[in-house]
Write a protein that holds these residues in place. Sequence first.
Motif, PDB file in Angstrom:
ATOM      1  N   ILE A 166     -49.500  68.781-116.454  1.00  0.00           N
ATOM      2  CA  ILE A 166     -50.565  69.459-117.180  1.00  0.00           C
ATOM      3  C   ILE A 166     -50.309  70.962-117.165  1.00  0.00           C
ATOM      4  CG2 ILE A 166     -53.055  69.863-117.264  1.00  0.00           C
ATOM      5  CD1 ILE A 166     -53.362  67.198-115.729  1.00  0.00           C
ATOM      6  N   GLU A 167     -50.596  71.624-118.261  1.00  0.00           N
ATOM      7  CA  GLU A 167     -50.416  73.068-118.340  1.00  0.00           C
ATOM      8  C   GLU A 167     -51.154  73.774-117.199  1.00  0.00           C
ATOM      9  OE1 GLU A 167     -51.219  76.760-121.478  1.00  0.00           O
ATOM     10  OE2 GLU A 167     -51.272  74.669-122.165  1.00  0.00           O
ATOM     11  N   GLY A 168     -50.438  74.653-116.489  1.00  0.00           N
ATOM     12  CA  GLY A 168     -51.002  75.377-115.364  1.00  0.00           C
ATOM     13  C   GLY A 168     -50.845  74.679-114.026  1.00  0.00           C
ATOM     14  N   GLU A 169     -50.379  73.445-114.023  1.00  0.00           N
ATOM     15  CA  GLU A 169     -50.229  72.680-112.784  1.00  0.00           C
ATOM     16  C   GLU A 169     -49.033  73.173-111.976  1.00  0.00           C
ATOM     17  OE1 GLU A 169     -51.059  68.136-112.292  1.00  0.00           O
ATOM     18  OE2 GLU A 169     -48.939  68.368-112.841  1.00  0.00           O
ATOM     19  N   LYS A 170     -49.186  73.168-110.641  1.00  0.00           N
ATOM     20  CA  LYS A 170     -48.103  73.538-109.724  1.00  0.00           C
ATOM     21  C   LYS A 170     -47.887  72.394-108.757  1.00  0.00           C
ATOM     22  CE  LYS A 170     -49.239  78.477-109.926  1.00  0.00           C
ATOM     23  NZ  LYS A 170     -50.411  78.305-110.830  1.00  0.00           N
ATOM     24  N   GLU A 171     -46.668  72.336-108.199  1.00  0.00           N
ATOM     25  CA  GLU A 171     -46.325  71.210-107.336  1.00  0.00           C
ATOM     26  C   GLU A 171     -45.234  71.609-106.350  1.00  0.00           C
ATOM     27  OE1 GLU A 171     -45.948  67.200-109.213  1.00  0.00           O
ATOM     28  OE2 GLU A 171     -43.873  67.339-108.484  1.00  0.00           O
ATOM     29  N   PHE A 172     -45.351  71.118-105.105  1.00  0.00           N
ATOM     30  CA  PHE A 172     -44.293  71.264-104.113  1.00  0.00           C
ATOM     31  C   PHE A 172     -43.758  69.882-103.780  1.00  0.00           C
ATOM     32  CE2 PHE A 172     -42.862  71.263 -99.649  1.00  0.00           C
ATOM     33  CZ  PHE A 172     -41.796  72.146 -99.782  1.00  0.00           C
TER      34      PHE A 172
ATOM     35  N   GLU B 260     -42.472  73.628-108.385  1.00  0.00           N
ATOM     36  CA  GLU B 260     -42.487  73.287-109.804  1.00  0.00           C
ATOM     37  C   GLU B 260     -43.771  73.810-110.439  1.00  0.00           C
ATOM     38  OE1 GLU B 260     -43.868  69.153-111.601  1.00  0.00           O
ATOM     39  OE2 GLU B 260     -41.835  69.013-110.769  1.00  0.00           O
ATOM     40  N   PHE B 261     -43.666  74.367-111.631  1.00  0.00           N
ATOM     41  CA  PHE B 261     -44.875  74.751-112.347  1.00  0.00           C
ATOM     42  C   PHE B 261     -44.692  74.524-113.837  1.00  0.00           C
ATOM     43  CE2 PHE B 261     -42.286  78.530-112.267  1.00  0.00           C
ATOM     44  CZ  PHE B 261     -42.549  79.216-113.452  1.00  0.00           C
ATOM     45  N   THR B 262     -45.821  74.384-114.526  1.00  0.00           N
ATOM     46  CA  THR B 262     -45.830  74.052-115.952  1.00  0.00           C
ATOM     47  C   THR B 262     -46.568  75.154-116.699  1.00  0.00           C
ATOM     48  OG1 THR B 262     -45.895  71.703-115.349  1.00  0.00           O
ATOM     49  CG2 THR B 262     -46.410  72.261-117.629  1.00  0.00           C
ATOM     50  N   PRO B 263     -45.850  76.150-117.236  1.00  0.00           N
ATOM     51  CA  PRO B 263     -46.513  77.281-117.891  1.00  0.00           C
ATOM     52  C   PRO B 263     -47.138  76.946-119.239  1.00  0.00           C
ATOM     53  CG  PRO B 263     -44.136  77.498-118.051  1.00  0.00           C
ATOM     54  CD  PRO B 263     -44.393  76.334-117.150  1.00  0.00           C
TER      55      PRO B 263
ATOM     56  N   GLU C 104     -49.493  68.236-105.451  1.00  0.00           N
ATOM     57  CA  GLU C 104     -49.892  69.047-106.595  1.00  0.00           C
ATOM     58  C   GLU C 104     -51.033  69.985-106.206  1.00  0.00           C
ATOM     59  OE1 GLU C 104     -51.008  66.022-109.312  1.00  0.00           O
ATOM     60  OE2 GLU C 104     -48.948  65.464-109.856  1.00  0.00           O
ATOM     61  N   PHE C 105     -51.083  71.135-106.832  1.00  0.00           N
ATOM     62  CA  PHE C 105     -52.176  72.074-106.570  1.00  0.00           C
ATOM     63  C   PHE C 105     -52.386  73.001-107.772  1.00  0.00           C
ATOM     64  CE2 PHE C 105     -48.214  73.644-104.825  1.00  0.00           C
ATOM     65  CZ  PHE C 105     -48.158  74.970-105.219  1.00  0.00           C
TER      66      PHE C 105
ATOM     67  N   ILE D 160     -40.783  74.326-115.311  1.00  0.00           N
ATOM     68  CA  ILE D 160     -39.744  75.069-114.599  1.00  0.00           C
ATOM     69  C   ILE D 160     -39.788  74.689-113.132  1.00  0.00           C
ATOM     70  CG2 ILE D 160     -38.881  77.362-113.989  1.00  0.00           C
ATOM     71  CD1 ILE D 160     -40.247  78.405-116.531  1.00  0.00           C
ATOM     72  N   GLU D 161     -38.617  74.454-112.549  1.00  0.00           N
ATOM     73  CA  GLU D 161     -38.505  74.110-111.127  1.00  0.00           C
ATOM     74  C   GLU D 161     -37.396  74.942-110.504  1.00  0.00           C
ATOM     75  OE1 GLU D 161     -37.725  69.925-110.866  1.00  0.00           O
ATOM     76  OE2 GLU D 161     -39.103  69.438-112.495  1.00  0.00           O
ATOM     77  N   PHE D 162     -37.537  75.240-109.218  1.00  0.00           N
ATOM     78  CA  PHE D 162     -36.459  75.901-108.485  1.00  0.00           C
ATOM     79  C   PHE D 162     -36.674  75.658-106.993  1.00  0.00           C
ATOM     80  CE2 PHE D 162     -39.836  78.989-109.109  1.00  0.00           C
ATOM     81  CZ  PHE D 162     -40.024  79.524-107.842  1.00  0.00           C
TER      82      PHE D 162
END
Length: 293
Positions: A49-55, A80-83, A292-293, A89-91
């Motif tokens: 989802i747009e704006g979602e972040k994840e480790f 990981e994040f979804t702009p 996810e956060f 994008i992940e790194f």
Amino acid sequence: MRVHVIAMGAAACLSFWQGGAARAEDASSWRELETKYIFGFTTGSGIGIEGEKEFTIDTIGRFGKRDGHYTATETKYEFEFTPSQFVQIEFGALGATHNIRGMTDLDDRNQVAFAGGFAEFRYLAIERTSNNPLSVTLAFEPNVRLIDETSGEHVHNYEFETAVNADLELMKNRLYAGFNLLYEPEYTQTLFGDTVREATVGGSAALSVRVLSNVVLGGEVWYLRHYDAVDLSAFTGDAVLLGPSLYIRFTPKMFMTAAWNAQVWGREIGNPVSLNLSEFQRQRARLKFAWEF
């Protein structure tokens, strides 16, 4: 492998206990599933989802060669994040372990090491809609490694994985098919100054069924080809790997993916023995946890 199997079994039992109430539910009432993680080694098209972040902590283990003892793992520690709804994008960093004893052409080794770093860029090219069950994502993942994946030696390795990740929703919220196409060129420079150029290409097909609202079971098959040239002019062998997968969502923000593949067919050019244990391994396993956060 025993630790992975025990962990998968325990997690499955816990999940079935947590998801007991879901047995009486109709699949149409389940929340939509992000397909990226439900196929094992095959990657689905979902980008979140747009704006979602994840480790994520994602470990892949490789087990067994032609002789001796061989165990190697590589772990991604990934943010990981979804702009936007079409870009992800992940790194992160890479860690590696090697336990090698009595093998032809490989030095004995028992080590844990920082292995390098990576990034991944994913673009949702075709979005699933109510009238279109197909979704397709294009992915590009550059890796820089300081430790060779196979031997554990110190190297400078540059890998540029390019993939097409596609999936089909065959039954609403219930049955999914996944497909990957892969091209993975590599450039490696050893400490002795030697330069190695190689590439792996292949594809996969997977089928996963949602047995509970928070549990997905599946199976996948991979066909991989190895070349001693990035332009695919020097074919050295190929292999077929096959195995099951498991996806469990423990909470709305935490889930696990597990998978295991075994090489069921392979060939090495110029070598009449069965299986291809020069470029590939007898077995591989994957265990991924994400928050996810």
